[in-house]
Design a protein around this motif. Sequence first.
Motif, PDB file in Angstrom:
ATOM      1  N   ALA A 126       0.841  -1.202   0.000  1.00  0.00           N
ATOM      2  CA  ALA A 126       0.000   0.000   0.000  1.00  0.00           C
ATOM      3  C   ALA A 126       0.875   1.251   0.000  1.00  0.00           C
ATOM      4  O   ALA A 126       0.638   2.199  -0.760  1.00  0.00           O
ATOM      5  CB  ALA A 126      -0.912  -0.001   1.217  1.00  0.00           C
ATOM      6  N   LEU A 130       1.127   4.098  -2.895  1.00  0.00           N
ATOM      7  CA  LEU A 130       0.844   5.488  -2.554  1.00  0.00           C
ATOM      8  C   LEU A 130       2.025   6.382  -2.939  1.00  0.00           C
ATOM      9  O   LEU A 130       1.836   7.476  -3.490  1.00  0.00           O
ATOM     10  CB  LEU A 130       0.560   5.584  -1.049  1.00  0.00           C
ATOM     11  N   LEU A 134       1.847   9.399  -5.594  1.00  0.00           N
ATOM     12  CA  LEU A 134       2.260  10.752  -5.235  1.00  0.00           C
ATOM     13  C   LEU A 134       3.415  11.218  -6.094  1.00  0.00           C
ATOM     14  O   LEU A 134       3.441  12.361  -6.552  1.00  0.00           O
ATOM     15  CB  LEU A 134       2.631  10.797  -3.757  1.00  0.00           C
ATOM     16  N   PHE A 238       3.874  11.567   4.106  1.00  0.00           N
ATOM     17  CA  PHE A 238       2.925  11.608   2.989  1.00  0.00           C
ATOM     18  C   PHE A 238       2.344  13.002   2.811  1.00  0.00           C
ATOM     19  O   PHE A 238       2.147  13.461   1.683  1.00  0.00           O
ATOM     20  CB  PHE A 238       1.817  10.576   3.173  1.00  0.00           C
TER      21      PHE A 238
END
Lengths: 261, 401
Positions: A126, A130, A134, A238
């Motif tokens: 995951a 991600l 991004l 993140f």
Amino acid sequence: MIINIIKYQFLDMIKNRWTILLGLALFLMASGLFRLHESYEKTFVSLLNIVIILVPLVCLAFGILVYYNSGEYILFLLVQPIERLHIYIGLTLGIMLPMLLALFFGLGVPMMLFAEFSAKYLISSAIMLLVAVLSSSIFISQAFLIAVYTEDKTKALGVAIFTWITFAILYDGLVLLAAINFSDYPLELPMLILSAFNPVDLGRLIVLLNLDIATLMGYSGRLYQNYLGNHIGITVSFLLLGVWASVPFLLGLRKFRKKDF
Amino acid sequence: MKYLVLLSVLYLGTGNTSVIRISLKGHCKTIQEAVRIAKPYDSLTILEGIYSEKTIIIDKPLQITGHGKVIINAAGDKDLFFVQSDNVQISGLHFKNVVRSFISDNSAIKIESAKNCRIVNNFFTNNFFAVYLSRSSGCVVQNNTIISSGQHESSSGNGIHLWNCRDITIKSNRVAGHRDGIYLEFSKVSYISNNTSEKNLRYGLHFMFSDSCKYYKNEFSKNGAGVAVMYSRVIEMKFNTFVNNQGTSSYGLLLKDIKDSQVANNIFHENTTGIFMEAAMRISLYNNTIRNCGWGIKLMANSTENIFKNNNFLANTFDITSNSRHDGNKFSSNYWDSYKGYDFNRDGIGDVPYYPVSLFSVIVAENPALLVLLKSFFVSVLDATERIAPVLTAVWPVNCS
């Protein structure tokens, strides 16, 4: 109106087949890597290089080519009574979405096919996805920023390649130099802060520190993991990557709104 | 002469011995009393129950066995069993709660200047030292389970402690939570096999000034360091497993000031550092598998004349690092999974020499904070250029098979 622009842009991207090709290439590479390595951690390390090195380069080149190739289309849109904000958002999302599809197909499907059913694997994949999403958004918005600011396609491509070299190689070289020059001081935290200023480094660290590789590396590794390997660390990094995606987008948007075409 | 002694022992053993039964309900209620009235070569049988005892001095050859669950609690603040005689056998007992001390090495069983003692099938929980042998020889420590819950290195003792001993066999024990699982100091010719030593604060197995020992088929996991061999000679280390010894100064195997030894057929798995060698000389390392370690081998410059043969290096972040640029050791026929050369004539041996010391590993060894660049594109470029034209790393052409 935004939806329509996104739709046309999206269909255009699918029609010119480059995204499909990219998705297939990623798929082949990823499944090949999964077959080659016996442990998924090694596969992820190899995949990581694709995600943070190859994907940015492709996104930068793609973004700029698409922007210049649809120059007349943009002009056509500009003469219509549409807000420039909507045009810009539409264009950006119209190229981002097919790219994300390609990523999900190229990375996500092999990850599912060769999945090991453990919580660790799920979390790692995951995070990897991600980071891929991004980093592609970051570099597409950077491509648009470069394209909006430059008049000439060749020049824009040159700037794009230089941007990529800076983030992928030069920056790390400077980090190395700095660390060697200041090796008398405790450097762990400054190094982490420095790496936050480079989305490529930041993405790499998030993935690595959640793969248990760094814990094997003694004190520094454990320290880095303490910062980035927990929920807060992951969330903050993140968010930082999100900032990295939105700042070039906003800058590009500002220029696009004022630009005299 | 030897047989004569043995015969006389047998004679005594069959002739005059009796069995003394100790139970909480019987007329002999304490072990202390039973030991006092026992004659040499008697058997003491302890029946099920919880006994609270102060130091019991065993100064004659006795055979002490437990029947059922025999728990012996340390009531005093000294040793529990203090053996001062040869041929003592202790089995089937459960020793508990020997107090910690900063002055004396309180232990559940202390054997002082004795021969041929056997400590078999016992349990030890929460003791300072569990089994302590000093100036003894020919003893056997087998099938014991030794568990403690030490918090600090300074306030906890060793599981099995040997001081100035000879010819001791330590076999099939399980030691956990002590300072050192098994510790040997000034002890010679001892054999340590099939033990499991885990979660100890310092070392799983620790040698100091102990020559000519062997340890085979042991497993060391989650210790501060798996095994530390220091200031010793002629040690054989074979078929052991070193797993999960992680931490900054954590090693699977720590070799310091050791000479003429063999490290063979061991498995090193997920250690921060697989093998750390400092001032290690003339050691043969062969048939070992070093896998998933942060650093496979850390080889200090003062380690020379070592031979590395037929080892497997798999999936380590760095295979070897060294602070030396010179090659004083011999590498041959090892397998390196990060080898990037080719094998044109397909004889299983790579045609291009392998340089196991990567530039980045040297940099990180000097400057650990740079770990932040691990696996970055820049580092692979750097390593590639260094591989083509070595400037900084040791000139170590190592053949690949």
